[in-house]
Scaffold this motif. Structure first.
Motif, PDB file in Angstrom:
ATOM      1  N   ARG A  24       0.838  -1.195   0.000  1.00  0.00           N
ATOM      2  CA  ARG A  24       0.000   0.000   0.000  1.00  0.00           C
ATOM      3  C   ARG A  24       0.879   1.253   0.000  1.00  0.00           C
ATOM      4  O   ARG A  24       0.569   2.241  -0.669  1.00  0.00           O
ATOM      5  CB  ARG A  24      -0.917  -0.038   1.231  1.00  0.00           C
ATOM      6  N   TYR A  61      -2.379   0.291   6.119  1.00  0.00           N
ATOM      7  CA  TYR A  61      -3.624  -0.462   5.975  1.00  0.00           C
ATOM      8  C   TYR A  61      -4.615  -0.186   7.111  1.00  0.00           C
ATOM      9  O   TYR A  61      -5.722  -0.729   7.108  1.00  0.00           O
ATOM     10  CB  TYR A  61      -3.327  -1.965   5.929  1.00  0.00           C
ATOM     11  N   GLN A  64      -8.352   1.010   6.303  1.00  0.00           N
ATOM     12  CA  GLN A  64      -9.198  -0.011   5.683  1.00  0.00           C
ATOM     13  C   GLN A  64      -9.510  -1.123   6.673  1.00  0.00           C
ATOM     14  O   GLN A  64     -10.625  -1.656   6.678  1.00  0.00           O
ATOM     15  CB  GLN A  64      -8.541  -0.574   4.420  1.00  0.00           C
ATOM     16  N   GLU A  81     -10.098  -8.614   0.729  1.00  0.00           N
ATOM     17  CA  GLU A  81     -10.349  -7.229   0.345  1.00  0.00           C
ATOM     18  C   GLU A  81      -9.076  -6.392   0.386  1.00  0.00           C
ATOM     19  O   GLU A  81      -8.842  -5.553  -0.495  1.00  0.00           O
ATOM     20  CB  GLU A  81     -11.426  -6.620   1.242  1.00  0.00           C
ATOM     21  N   THR A  84      -6.791  -7.618  -2.713  1.00  0.00           N
ATOM     22  CA  THR A  84      -7.342  -7.284  -4.028  1.00  0.00           C
ATOM     23  C   THR A  84      -7.423  -5.777  -4.240  1.00  0.00           C
ATOM     24  O   THR A  84      -7.331  -5.310  -5.389  1.00  0.00           O
ATOM     25  CB  THR A  84      -8.728  -7.916  -4.239  1.00  0.00           C
ATOM     26  N   THR A  85      -7.557  -5.022  -3.174  1.00  0.00           N
ATOM     27  CA  THR A  85      -7.531  -3.562  -3.305  1.00  0.00           C
ATOM     28  C   THR A  85      -6.167  -3.098  -3.812  1.00  0.00           C
ATOM     29  O   THR A  85      -6.066  -2.266  -4.720  1.00  0.00           O
ATOM     30  CB  THR A  85      -7.856  -2.885  -1.960  1.00  0.00           C
ATOM     31  N   ASP A  86      -5.098  -3.639  -3.221  1.00  0.00           N
ATOM     32  CA  ASP A  86      -3.752  -3.271  -3.671  1.00  0.00           C
ATOM     33  C   ASP A  86      -3.537  -3.658  -5.133  1.00  0.00           C
ATOM     34  O   ASP A  86      -2.986  -2.889  -5.927  1.00  0.00           O
ATOM     35  CB  ASP A  86      -2.694  -3.968  -2.812  1.00  0.00           C
ATOM     36  N   ARG A  88      -5.809  -4.169  -7.490  1.00  0.00           N
ATOM     37  CA  ARG A  88      -6.655  -3.344  -8.356  1.00  0.00           C
ATOM     38  C   ARG A  88      -6.034  -1.961  -8.567  1.00  0.00           C
ATOM     39  O   ARG A  88      -5.957  -1.455  -9.691  1.00  0.00           O
ATOM     40  CB  ARG A  88      -8.046  -3.206  -7.740  1.00  0.00           C
ATOM     41  N   ASN A  89      -5.565  -1.354  -7.474  1.00  0.00           N
ATOM     42  CA  ASN A  89      -4.979  -0.019  -7.581  1.00  0.00           C
ATOM     43  C   ASN A  89      -3.668  -0.046  -8.361  1.00  0.00           C
ATOM     44  O   ASN A  89      -3.370   0.870  -9.127  1.00  0.00           O
ATOM     45  CB  ASN A  89      -4.762   0.580  -6.189  1.00  0.00           C
TER      46      ASN A  89
END
Length: 371
Positions: A24, A61, A64, A81, A84-86, A88-89
């Motif tokens: 992140r 993190y 979140q 979550e 997958t957020t990392d 996706r970004n």
């Protein structure tokens, strides 16, 4: 030669430079964008070990995690979550690279739960779920090349999902991976998918082979054995490339290529040098060949930028020489088949352990957030 010149030279030689790390902090600080701009990085790979390290360090993190705790998310949902957020970004950061390369690069890899490595059906289901959850065209779902993973690779590709096949150690298993890739594309074509939209790489692990073989050579201790230290990994990679050239020259592949398919590129993984007696860029310098990927930890990337010594293509046409290395290893008393079985088992075990550590870390963070 400047940093940029060395990495630019590697890129011009047809090697895609990927970073073997994601966090992140890299995303929010702009570091990842800087590596794309300044170090010719055109992709990222992740694994459970990388995520375990990222989530256990710093406060990136925390916000979140607090949101997840407030929603009552369990640890598995939270891990899904967060990771997958990392991904996706990161995929969004690489979107311009993806577009500029026609979808070849600009890729971010995310791995299925390593606990599923020996379960074909659950691997296929998780791969599809990850693909849907991240919801970006420029990701790879990583599936390990275990015996149970091979049919999972075929079934996942058949759904039009791009796959990074990981944990490949032996040329024999690599040949089976290519067969699984061909079968997946053939089924994808039958299922009506546009083959030009499906990409794949085959991650062939390098440094771990030297680590395991060198340990066994030192245990044997003869002069013949000691002279072979540091020879196995690069020879193994060169044999893999010879197999790639052979199988991607067959009529079976030509038929798929005519239907729009892109080749499954060899990816050199585990390129961080573990023996301080060896050059820290040897698994970059010696594996330069067009149409491949080299995914590097940042330490190796920085070393390559600073003092790599590229000597051109030292891979193409080197299969016979590489085979002689393995003939000598066998003659010296190395059970090559056992080496590869050991490395695959250890690889799955290490990622499984890292996944457990990741779950423990997130459990602790969720408990803390709940107060």
């Amino acid at each position: 030669m400047s940093d940029n010149d060395r990495l630019a030279q590697l890129s011009r030689a047809g090697v895609s430079i990927w970073l073997d790390d994601l966090s992140r902090e890299r995303l929010t600080s702009g570091n990842l964008a800087e590596l794309i701009r300044d170090k010719h990085v055109v992709g990222v790979t992740t694994n459970p070990t990388i995520f375990a390290a990222a989530l256990s360090n710093g406060e990136a993190y925390d916000e979140q995690v607090r949101e997840l705790a407030a929603r009552g998310a369990d640890v598995n949902a939270a891990v899904r979550e967060l990771t997958t957020t990392d991904v996706r970004n990161a995929a969004d950061v690489f979107r311009d690279v993806y577009t500029a390369t026609g979808g070849v690069d600009g890729r971010v890899s995310i791995e299925v739960d390593p606990g599923l490595a020996r379960d074909t059906g659950k691997t296929v289901a998780e791969a599809a779920d990850l693909w849907k959850t991240v919801d970006r065209p420029n990701i790879f779902v990583k599936i390990p090349a275990t015996e149970q993973g091979l049919p999972a690779i075929t079934k996942t590709l058949a759904q039009g999902i791009s796959v990074n096949v990981t944990l490949i150690f032996s040329v024999e298993r690599y040949r089976a991976v290519i067969d699984a890739f061909f079968a997946g594309l053939e089924q994808a074509r039958e299922n009506g998918h546009d083959l030009s939209g499906i990409q794949s790489v085959a991650s062939f692990f390098v440094s771990r082979v030297d680590s395991e073989v060198d340990k066994r050579l030192e245990a044997i201790g003869t002069g013949e054995a000691m002279a072979l230290r540091g020879e196995a990994a690069i020879a193994n990679a060169r044999l893999a490339y010879a197999a790639y050239e052979e199988l991607f020259g067959t009529q079976r592949w030509k038929d798929l290529a005519e239907a729009g398919a892109a080749p499954q590129r060899p990816l050199w993984a585990s390129t961080g040098v573990k023996n301080p007696d060896y050059s820290d860029t040897r698994y970059v310098d010696e594996l330069v060949v067009s149409g491949t990927v080299n995914t590097m930890p940042e330490k190796t990337l920085d070393a390559a930028a600073d003092h790599a010594e590229f000597k051109g293509d030292r891979v193409s046409g080197s299969g016979a020489e590489a085979q002689r290395v393995f003939d000598k290893l066998s003659a010296a008393g190395i059970d090559v088949a056992d080496v590869f079985r050991t490395l695959e088992d250890e690889g799955v075990e290490k990622f499984d352990k890292s996944w457990a550590e990741l779950l423990d870390t997130v459990t602790g963070q969720l408990d803390k957030a709940k107060g």
